[in-house]
Design a protein around this motif. Sequence first.
Motif, PDB file in Angstrom:
ATOM      1  N   THR A 179      39.214  29.179  37.678  1.00 40.59           N
ATOM      2  CA  THR A 179      40.606  29.383  38.070  1.00 40.59           C
ATOM      3  C   THR A 179      40.806  30.650  38.888  1.00 40.59           C
ATOM      4  N   LEU A 180      39.904  31.631  38.801  1.00 42.36           N
ATOM      5  CA  LEU A 180      40.122  32.857  39.571  1.00 42.36           C
ATOM      6  C   LEU A 180      39.994  32.616  41.065  1.00 42.36           C
ATOM      7  N   ARG A 186      43.232  38.253  40.694  1.00 45.37           N
ATOM      8  CA  ARG A 186      42.049  38.194  39.831  1.00 45.37           C
ATOM      9  C   ARG A 186      40.767  38.087  40.655  1.00 45.37           C
ATOM     10  N   LEU A 187      40.827  37.347  41.772  1.00 50.93           N
ATOM     11  CA  LEU A 187      39.653  37.223  42.628  1.00 50.93           C
ATOM     12  C   LEU A 187      39.267  38.573  43.207  1.00 50.93           C
ATOM     13  N   ALA A 188      40.245  39.342  43.661  1.00 56.13           N
ATOM     14  CA  ALA A 188      39.956  40.668  44.208  1.00 56.13           C
ATOM     15  C   ALA A 188      39.294  41.554  43.152  1.00 56.13           C
ATOM     16  N   VAL A 198      29.603  39.981  50.609  1.00 56.98           N
ATOM     17  CA  VAL A 198      30.015  38.930  51.547  1.00 56.98           C
ATOM     18  C   VAL A 198      30.644  37.803  50.742  1.00 56.98           C
ATOM     19  N   ALA A 199      31.835  37.351  51.171  1.00 59.12           N
ATOM     20  CA  ALA A 199      32.511  36.286  50.429  1.00 59.12           C
ATOM     21  C   ALA A 199      33.308  35.417  51.386  1.00 59.12           C
ATOM     22  N   ALA A 204      44.557  30.332  52.830  1.00 57.56           N
ATOM     23  CA  ALA A 204      45.727  30.716  52.041  1.00 57.56           C
ATOM     24  C   ALA A 204      45.421  31.868  51.085  1.00 57.56           C
ATOM     25  N   ILE A 205      44.213  31.896  50.523  1.00 54.51           N
ATOM     26  CA  ILE A 205      43.816  32.991  49.633  1.00 54.51           C
ATOM     27  C   ILE A 205      43.458  34.233  50.447  1.00 54.51           C
ATOM     28  N   ALA A 206      42.746  34.038  51.545  1.00 50.44           N
ATOM     29  CA  ALA A 206      42.360  35.176  52.389  1.00 50.44           C
ATOM     30  C   ALA A 206      43.588  35.934  52.876  1.00 50.44           C
TER      31      ALA A 206
END
Length: 552
Positions: A179-180, A186-188, A198-199, A204-206
């Motif tokens: 879910t993150l 939470r992803l950050a 590197v990711a 939309a998330i970026a």
Amino acid sequence: MQSGELAGALHAGGVRAGDCVAVSLPRSAEHVVALVAIRQLGAAYLPLDPEWPVARQTALVSRAGATALIAPADRGAAIAGAIPVVDPAARAAPIGAADHGADDLAYVIYTSGSTGEPKGVEVTNGNLAALVAWHIAAFGLQPGTRSAHLAGLAFDAAAWEIWPVLASGGTLVIPDDETLRYDAARLADWLVAERVEVAFAPTAIAEQLIAREWPDTTCLRVLLTGADRLKARPRPGLPFTLVNNYGPTECTVVATSGPVSSDGAGLPAIGTPLPDVQVHLLDAAQAPVAEGAEGEIWIGGAQVARGYRGDPRLTADRFVSHPQWGRLYRTGDLGRRDNEGQIHFLGRADAQIKVRGHRIEPGEIEAALVAIGTIAGAAVAVRDDDLIAWVVPRAGVQLTAHALRAQLADSLPAPMIPARFALIEALPLNHSGKLDRSALPDPMRTALPETHAARAPQSPTEQRFAAIIAEAIGRSDFGIDDDFFLLGGHSLLGTQVIVKAREAFGVDLTLLHLFEARTVARLAAVVEDMAMAHLASLSDADIARLMADPAG
């Protein structure tokens, strides 16, 4: 080595070089080992998302002509049909790596098809090798470089994440919590904590990540994005470079790429072609357009895929031999090249659409609707960023949106299930007898009811939660027992719901609660339970202080 022993088990089960092996496993090291084992045998892999409906996975396994399926035995039996199921923990005497010819298949990935059937794109070893070589050089991968694995498992970006890292001796960092991937905050935090360099994140998330403040401990130096039109630029001073990418699955994930500056004008470009890729902007006669003019994007070079599996007619239609530039893939996308050589994406030339980064052919959804049996005709289009289905019911049939979504969920993945349904007497046609999507009426005027008897919110908590969800999804025609995700909700809207619920109720609600509860009624119960648990944890002194000063 685990992959060699799993390759041995596959070989013992009859898998040989040139075969296609399906994989239905959750994101994990085990999943990556399975892909490596298949490649060691000289076979191609077919990635399936284990969250997809079983019927869809079964159909793709059959359509691809897979000779084996790697999946847990209990779930795999329902998917595999007549082919053997190999448990990911199976082991046998290791098999040495097979010779990989450049023209041999590396993987097969299915994308949405305009005829109502998904298309299996065949990507070769040579295609994949060109992508891997570019990525390693462009982003400085070396032994120990930490790269994230976040893309959808059946999305071609997953191949982009995995193979350059393995080829360079880097470290593939895999999250424990799926879910993150949909929660920018939470992803950050996870990217920082895991020292990821590197990711990849979908557009939309970026766009949310580049608007955040990042700590000095951030190791991230490259944030890759793509899959949808980028509408924002990074704020100045970010510790990493945002790189915008474009490319159809038929051209091995990425065809153009370029860093995005914070001070540019207009929407960011999609970059310039990769070293072994050529991009041509052509008119209807397949001739180059003038500099700066709009044209259809045609792609040539080392990353153009072999074609569509089992469909030579469609392959011949989309993979065209051009008299001047040889074999090209016709994308159906429109673009223009500016005076600096940057290419700008201008939209689709055909009816294909994108919803939250997922490439979708309306025909596949329309075919699934008609196959239900209660619908005589259907049309699908995007309105205000929502996927809408207009349906013509068969005589005497009473339809509800809830029932249609439930039936579609048996055969289509979540991104392809319409957010709203509208009732029409007949499909509008143009003079040539083709569907006129521009003439489809306002879906709100003839919206299908969610259920025949929706239950209204009763308690103050249910009423407040219903209002929060209604604001997020832009509609209020639902009951407290209707599923948020079947109403058109998704992870990004879910994040908005959670933030507002935390503010409204003062409890530490998470996106996981929303994924588990899904309805207003159950979410309200969760909030009330959390509030009661908090009250029960208070001491007599805490209660006395609150009663004396309710605002404090």
